[in-house]
Design a protein around this motif. Structure first.
Motif, short mmCIF file in Angstrom:
data_model
loop_
_atom_site.label_atom_id
_atom_site.label_comp_id
_atom_site.label_asym_id
_atom_site.label_seq_id
_atom_site.Cartn_x
_atom_site.Cartn_y
_atom_site.Cartn_z
N LYS A 77 -4.92 55.42 72.06
CA LYS A 77 -5.10 54.60 73.25
C LYS A 77 -3.99 53.56 73.37
N ALA A 78 -3.45 53.44 74.57
CA ALA A 78 -2.44 52.41 74.83
C ALA A 78 -3.14 51.07 75.08
N MET A 79 -2.39 49.98 74.97
CA MET A 79 -2.98 48.66 75.17
C MET A 79 -1.94 47.67 75.65
N ILE A 80 -2.37 46.77 76.53
CA ILE A 80 -1.60 45.58 76.85
C ILE A 80 -2.56 44.41 76.73
N SER A 81 -2.20 43.42 75.95
CA SER A 81 -3.11 42.33 75.65
C SER A 81 -3.19 41.32 76.79
N VAL A 82 -4.17 40.42 76.67
CA VAL A 82 -4.17 39.25 77.55
C VAL A 82 -2.99 38.39 77.12
N PRO A 83 -2.45 37.57 78.01
CA PRO A 83 -1.35 36.69 77.62
C PRO A 83 -1.75 35.75 76.49
N VAL A 84 -0.85 35.58 75.55
CA VAL A 84 -1.07 34.71 74.40
C VAL A 84 0.11 33.74 74.30
N VAL A 85 -0.16 32.47 74.06
CA VAL A 85 0.94 31.52 73.87
C VAL A 85 1.42 31.66 72.43
N SER A 86 2.62 32.15 72.27
CA SER A 86 3.19 32.37 70.94
C SER A 86 3.43 31.05 70.22
N GLU A 87 2.98 30.97 68.99
CA GLU A 87 3.22 29.78 68.18
C GLU A 87 4.68 29.70 67.76
N SER A 88 5.38 30.82 67.79
CA SER A 88 6.79 30.84 67.41
C SER A 88 7.69 30.46 68.59
N LEU A 89 7.40 31.02 69.76
CA LEU A 89 8.24 30.79 70.94
C LEU A 89 7.75 29.62 71.80
N LEU A 90 6.47 29.26 71.65
CA LEU A 90 5.85 28.22 72.50
C LEU A 90 5.92 28.62 73.97
N GLU A 91 5.70 29.89 74.22
CA GLU A 91 5.67 30.40 75.59
C GLU A 91 4.73 31.61 75.64
N PRO A 92 4.24 31.95 76.82
CA PRO A 92 3.30 33.07 76.91
C PRO A 92 3.98 34.42 76.71
N VAL A 93 3.29 35.29 75.99
CA VAL A 93 3.78 36.65 75.74
C VAL A 93 2.60 37.61 75.85
N VAL A 94 2.91 38.89 75.91
CA VAL A 94 1.87 39.92 75.83
C VAL A 94 2.25 40.89 74.74
N VAL A 95 1.23 41.49 74.13
CA VAL A 95 1.44 42.52 73.12
C VAL A 95 1.13 43.87 73.74
N ILE A 96 2.03 44.82 73.53
CA ILE A 96 1.86 46.15 74.11
C ILE A 96 1.87 47.19 72.99
N GLY A 97 0.94 48.11 73.05
CA GLY A 97 0.87 49.18 72.07
C GLY A 97 0.84 50.53 72.76
N GLU A 98 1.56 51.49 72.22
CA GLU A 98 1.63 52.84 72.81
C GLU A 98 1.63 53.87 71.68
N PRO A 99 0.67 54.80 71.69
CA PRO A 99 0.63 55.81 70.62
C PRO A 99 1.75 56.85 70.78
N VAL A 100 2.17 57.38 69.66
CA VAL A 100 3.13 58.49 69.65
C VAL A 100 2.35 59.73 69.23
N THR A 101 2.16 60.65 70.17
CA THR A 101 1.34 61.84 69.92
C THR A 101 2.21 63.09 69.94
N ILE A 102 2.19 63.82 68.84
CA ILE A 102 2.97 65.05 68.72
C ILE A 102 2.03 66.18 68.34
N GLY A 103 2.00 67.21 69.16
CA GLY A 103 1.12 68.34 68.88
C GLY A 103 -0.35 67.96 68.90
N GLY A 104 -0.72 67.01 69.75
CA GLY A 104 -2.12 66.59 69.86
C GLY A 104 -2.58 65.66 68.75
#
Length: 208
Positions: free
Chosen positions: A127-154
């Motif tokens: 399952k793919a995902m895009i998170s709710v915006p999160v204020v990064s403690e490193s950048l001090l600005e809003p970011v989103v986390v995105i995840g995408e599966p790599v599926t080969i041969g099912g």
């Protein structure tokens, strides 16, 4: 008296017309910003999905683990980030979480680590995902986390994880404020502010 009444009526109608025009302008502005935000976020999704699809259609010789080793050795992710204006971190990992990564050091960023862990778990289940915006403690600005599966041969062979900056959305919002003439802000689906026309306004304020 009729003249006074006519003047009052004209002023009243003029005021109503101005207020109506202002409301229409505000709605048009809101629609424009909404469209710009949607285009930007869709672009982020597309970038991350493109990495995953490339790994699927061109698996190369050997196992996926071998492919990850070559990506790490050739510093392919470092080169990719140099050409991306929005991604600040990207990694490609196998189903056990081992792989290659590049970009922002996220070790001490607990909020992002939590979102990355969720994106990885979802990716493990295809399952793919895009998170709710999160204020990064490193950048001090809003970011989103995105995840995408790599599926080969099912079968899920890996997961692409990325952290993308929402700074361009803050820039759009600031410019739309007209130098302080208008208060413009963008909220996420929780009703939390992720961008405000006044840069001094705190982020993640709940206005729902």
């Amino acid at each position: 008296v009729p003249l006074v009444w006519t003047s009052w009526e004209l002023v009243s109608r003029s005021r109503e017309s101005i207020e109506s025009n202002q409301k229409e302008w505000q709605l048009d502005k809101a629609r424009l910003i909404s469209t710009q935000v949607a285009i930007y976020v869709d672009g982020l999704r597309t970038q991350v999905a493109a990495i995953a699809r490339t790994l699927e259609v061109d698996p190369g010789p050997g196992s996926f683990a071998g492919r990850l080793a070559r990506i790490k050795e050739e510093k392919a992710l470092e080169r990719y980030l140099k050409n991306s204006a929005s991604l600040v971190y990207v990694s490609v990992v196998d189903p056990t979480g081992i792989g290659a990564q590049s970009g922002l050091d996220l070790v001490g960023d607990a909020r992002l680590q939590e979102q990355l862990a969720e994106a990885f778990q979802r990716g493990q289940h295809g399952k793919a995902m895009i998170s709710v915006p999160v204020v990064s403690e490193s950048l001090l600005e809003p970011v989103v986390v995105i995840g995408e599966p790599v599926t080969i041969g099912g079968r899920v062979e890996g997961v692409v994880l990325a952290v993308a900056s929402l700074q361009p959305i803050r820039t759009i919002t600031k410019q739309s404020g007209g130098g302080g003439l208008f208060e413009v802000y963008v909220v996420d689906n929780r009703g939390w502010i992720i961008a405000h026309s006044d840069p001094d306004q705190p982020l993640s304020t709940d206005v729902s």
